[in-house]
Motif scaffolding. Structure first.
Motif, PDB file in Angstrom:
ATOM      1  N   ALA A 159      67.523  68.157 109.482  1.00 24.63           N
ATOM      2  CA  ALA A 159      68.769  68.001 108.737  1.00 24.63           C
ATOM      3  C   ALA A 159      69.808  69.032 109.143  1.00 24.63           C
ATOM      4  O   ALA A 159      71.011  68.840 108.903  1.00 24.63           O
ATOM      5  CB  ALA A 159      68.498  68.103 107.234  1.00 24.63           C
ATOM      6  N   LEU A 160      69.353  70.133 109.777  1.00 22.35           N
ATOM      7  CA  LEU A 160      70.257  71.212 110.173  1.00 22.35           C
ATOM      8  C   LEU A 160      70.593  71.172 111.653  1.00 22.35           C
ATOM      9  O   LEU A 160      71.017  72.175 112.234  1.00 22.35           O
ATOM     10  CB  LEU A 160      69.637  72.567 109.802  1.00 22.35           C
ATOM     11  N   ASN A 161      70.360  70.022 112.286  1.00 26.30           N
ATOM     12  CA  ASN A 161      70.790  69.789 113.669  1.00 26.30           C
ATOM     13  C   ASN A 161      69.964  70.573 114.691  1.00 26.30           C
ATOM     14  O   ASN A 161      70.458  70.882 115.778  1.00 26.30           O
ATOM     15  CB  ASN A 161      72.277  70.116 113.827  1.00 26.30           C
ATOM     16  N   LEU A 208      73.418  69.395  99.210  1.00 29.34           N
ATOM     17  CA  LEU A 208      74.370  68.355  99.594  1.00 29.34           C
ATOM     18  C   LEU A 208      73.842  66.961  99.303  1.00 29.34           C
ATOM     19  O   LEU A 208      74.614  66.035  99.004  1.00 29.34           O
ATOM     20  CB  LEU A 208      74.705  68.481 101.091  1.00 29.34           C
ATOM     21  N   ILE A 209      72.528  66.771  99.383  1.00 32.24           N
ATOM     22  CA  ILE A 209      71.938  65.464  99.080  1.00 32.24           C
ATOM     23  C   ILE A 209      71.940  65.212  97.578  1.00 32.24           C
ATOM     24  O   ILE A 209      72.146  64.072  97.122  1.00 32.24           O
ATOM     25  CB  ILE A 209      70.506  65.386  99.652  1.00 32.24           C
ATOM     26  N   PRO A 326      79.439  68.896 111.691  1.00 35.76           N
ATOM     27  CA  PRO A 326      79.563  67.521 111.149  1.00 35.76           C
ATOM     28  C   PRO A 326      78.243  66.762 111.155  1.00 35.76           C
ATOM     29  O   PRO A 326      78.010  65.910 110.284  1.00 35.76           O
ATOM     30  CB  PRO A 326      80.588  66.877 112.084  1.00 35.76           C
ATOM     31  N   ASN A 327      77.366  67.048 112.127  1.00 39.70           N
ATOM     32  CA  ASN A 327      76.065  66.370 112.142  1.00 39.70           C
ATOM     33  C   ASN A 327      75.250  66.698 110.890  1.00 39.70           C
ATOM     34  O   ASN A 327      74.490  65.857 110.392  1.00 39.70           O
ATOM     35  CB  ASN A 327      75.279  66.766 113.388  1.00 39.70           C
ATOM     36  N   VAL A 328      75.372  67.929 110.377  1.00 37.49           N
ATOM     37  CA  VAL A 328      74.672  68.307 109.148  1.00 37.49           C
ATOM     38  C   VAL A 328      75.254  67.552 107.960  1.00 37.49           C
ATOM     39  O   VAL A 328      74.524  67.059 107.091  1.00 37.49           O
ATOM     40  CB  VAL A 328      74.758  69.839 108.926  1.00 37.49           C
ATOM     41  N   LEU A 329      76.575  67.438 107.913  1.00 40.63           N
ATOM     42  CA  LEU A 329      77.204  66.698 106.819  1.00 40.63           C
ATOM     43  C   LEU A 329      76.771  65.236 106.837  1.00 40.63           C
ATOM     44  O   LEU A 329      76.459  64.652 105.786  1.00 40.63           O
ATOM     45  CB  LEU A 329      78.726  66.800 106.931  1.00 40.63           C
ATOM     46  N   ILE A 330      76.724  64.648 108.021  1.00 41.07           N
ATOM     47  CA  ILE A 330      76.313  63.240 108.129  1.00 41.07           C
ATOM     48  C   ILE A 330      74.861  63.078 107.694  1.00 41.07           C
ATOM     49  O   ILE A 330      74.512  62.127 106.969  1.00 41.07           O
ATOM     50  CB  ILE A 330      76.518  62.743 109.569  1.00 41.07           C
ATOM     51  N   CYS A 332      73.282  64.652 105.567  1.00 40.21           N
ATOM     52  CA  CYS A 332      73.153  64.823 104.113  1.00 40.21           C
ATOM     53  C   CYS A 332      74.032  63.838 103.338  1.00 40.21           C
ATOM     54  O   CYS A 332      74.189  63.989 102.114  1.00 40.21           O
ATOM     55  CB  CYS A 332      73.522  66.258 103.727  1.00 40.21           C
ATOM     56  N   GLY A 333      74.620  62.877 104.042  1.00 40.22           N
ATOM     57  CA  GLY A 333      75.389  61.839 103.369  1.00 40.22           C
ATOM     58  C   GLY A 333      76.786  62.236 102.965  1.00 40.22           C
ATOM     59  O   GLY A 333      77.358  61.653 102.033  1.00 40.22           O
ATOM     60  N   VAL A 334      77.385  63.202 103.652  1.00 41.24           N
ATOM     61  CA  VAL A 334      78.742  63.659 103.340  1.00 41.24           C
ATOM     62  C   VAL A 334      79.671  63.192 104.463  1.00 41.24           C
ATOM     63  O   VAL A 334      79.350  63.326 105.653  1.00 41.24           O
ATOM     64  CB  VAL A 334      78.791  65.194 103.199  1.00 41.24           C
ATOM     65  N   ASP A 335      80.820  62.678 104.109  1.00 42.25           N
ATOM     66  CA  ASP A 335      81.775  62.164 105.078  1.00 42.25           C
ATOM     67  C   ASP A 335      82.503  63.334 105.746  1.00 42.25           C
ATOM     68  O   ASP A 335      83.331  64.009 105.113  1.00 42.25           O
ATOM     69  CB  ASP A 335      82.779  61.261 104.376  1.00 42.25           C
ATOM     70  N   PRO A 336      82.253  63.615 107.054  1.00 42.32           N
ATOM     71  CA  PRO A 336      82.919  64.744 107.717  1.00 42.32           C
ATOM     72  C   PRO A 336      84.405  64.506 107.952  1.00 42.32           C
ATOM     73  O   PRO A 336      85.144  65.458 108.226  1.00 42.32           O
ATOM     74  CB  PRO A 336      82.154  64.866 109.045  1.00 42.32           C
ATOM     75  N   ALA A 337      84.853  63.247 107.870  1.00 41.54           N
ATOM     76  CA  ALA A 337      86.275  62.975 108.029  1.00 41.54           C
ATOM     77  C   ALA A 337      87.071  63.410 106.794  1.00 41.54           C
ATOM     78  O   ALA A 337      88.280  63.647 106.886  1.00 41.54           O
ATOM     79  CB  ALA A 337      86.499  61.482 108.297  1.00 41.54           C
ATOM     80  N   ARG A 338      86.414  63.501 105.668  1.00 40.74           N
ATOM     81  CA  ARG A 338      87.093  63.882 104.432  1.00 40.74           C
ATOM     82  C   ARG A 338      86.801  65.330 104.045  1.00 40.74           C
ATOM     83  O   ARG A 338      87.686  66.045 103.567  1.00 40.74           O
ATOM     84  CB  ARG A 338      86.660  62.949 103.302  1.00 40.74           C
TER      85      ARG A 338
END
Length: 379
Positions: A159-161, A208-209, A326-330, A332-338
């Motif tokens: 999850a941490l890339n 984050l999850i 951003p890979n960590v955000l993705i 964990c289900g978080v939108d890196p664009a926002r």
């Protein structure tokens, strides 16, 4: 016809004879004198002055005498009982005085002896300092987040890339927990998928999850790595990690947070700097340095004023930081664009060594109260 002879006593009571009364009195006095302590005197008192004692029974017999004989017998018995009571009281005083004198000797307290033979303990400085650091961020509005020390490999690495062949995943850096296969056979190495967490970053992924951004958490805890115990390394140590995920966060927010932390812990004139580095879970990444708290940078380029703490470099390395990858955000289900975020972490032992001039990390783990006591109790 002559009158009745009133002086004639037709009743003769054996217990009221003068020689019997004298014998009873003498036996009571002898019993009191023979009592060696207060317990024996109490037994003698019951035997010779109680309701069933010889003198008490003799006193009851007075009622059987004719009127002209009662006065003489009552006087005789009363005098004997008075002498017995007086002897009892005198012996009571003697034995109490002997007891008090004996207690003073047997239970004497030597006031010159040390009073602190059981020394007071103190909270371990690692615990105290970790809570103090956490309080700095709680005062800024952050929450405390915790996670398991036996962690799933996915949270600790994937999850941490961390790529599958990353060196940190190998046995020489990570403690893998032995488990059991579905067939009941023991698994070894990395087959179990469970590790002793190598950093507190898995708590970031779990947080984050579990919750929706914005997220502002600080994660203190114990971590494990396969290091040898020496003056600067230990296989079990403590980290504290911070995670902030919200809309519009930048490296400027990270820098401001770091500056506030070191000023709160080391003084209002402290500064930080960032040096480019690489970490899988942040991009861009940096090493965080703080101004040397001893020389304040004055030893740089001055051979006459060397600084042992920073090696005359003027800065001390604290830990890693950066913007959340951003890979960590993705993952964990978080939108890196926002959303964007920043994170940093450092070792509590290392910070404690800096702040209190501790030279050997082994002193922190050996449990010697002589190390913890000088730090005292801090609330």
């Amino acid at each position: 016809m002559s009158a009745p002879n009133k002086s004639y006593d037709p009743v003769e009571v054996e217990a009221l004879k003068p020689e019997q009364i004298e014998r009873m009195k003498d036996e009571a006095l002898a019993a009191f004198a023979a009592a060696a302590d207060l317990d024996e005197l109490a037994s003698a008192k019951t035997a010779h002055t109680g309701g069933t004692s010889p003198l008490a029974l003799a006193n009851r017999e007075i009622g059987a005498l004719p009127p002209q004989a009662k006065a003489e017998a009552g006087k005789r018995v009363g005098q004997a009982r008075g002498q017995v009571s007086k002897a009892l009281a005198a012996r009571q005083v003697e034995l109490e005085a002997e007891r008090d004198a004996r207690v003073l000797v047997e239970e004497a307290v030597d006031v010159t002896l040390p009073h602190d033979r059981v020394p007071a303990g103190a909270r371990h400085p690692l615990t105290t300092f970790m809570e103090r650091v956490a309080d700095v961020f709680v005062s800024m509005g952050y929450e405390i987040a915790e996670g398991p020390e036996a962690e799933a490999e996915w949270f600790n690495f994937d999850a941490l890339n961390f790529v599958p062949d990353h060196p940190a995943r190998q046995m020489q850096d990570t403690f893998f927990v032995q488990g059991a296969s579905p067939e009941g056979k023991a698994t070894t190495g990395d087959e179990s998928g469970v590790v002793l967490r190598t950093h507190t970053s898995p708590v970031q992924a779990r947080t984050l999850i579990d919750r929706e951004p914005p997220v502002y958490v600080v994660c203190p805890g114990r971590v494990y790595r396969t290091d040898e115990l020496d003056a600067t390394h230990t296989p079990v140590f403590h980290q504290i990690e911070l995670l902030a995920v919200d809309e519009g966060l930048t490296m400027a927010d990270l820098k401001g947070t770091l500056d506030h932390m070191v000023r709160a812990l080391f003084g209002p004139d402290m500064k930080t700097r960032l040096r480019p580095n690489y970490f899988p879970f942040t991009e861009p990444s940096a090493e965080m340095d703080m101004l040397c708290y001893v020389c304040r940078g004055a030893s740089v380029g001055d051979p006459e004023r060397p600084c042992r703490t920073c090696g005359s470099e003027g800065w001390i390395e604290l830990g890693g930081c950066g913007m959340v990858n951003p890979n960590v955000l993705i993952a964990c289900g978080v939108d890196p664009a926002r959303y964007s975020g920043f994170a940093f972490g450092f070792g509590i032992e290392r910070m404690l060594m800096f702040r209190h001039n501790v030279e050997d990390m082994r002193d922190m783990v050996e449990g010697d109260v002589r190390f913890t006591r000088p730090f005292g109790m801090e609330i």
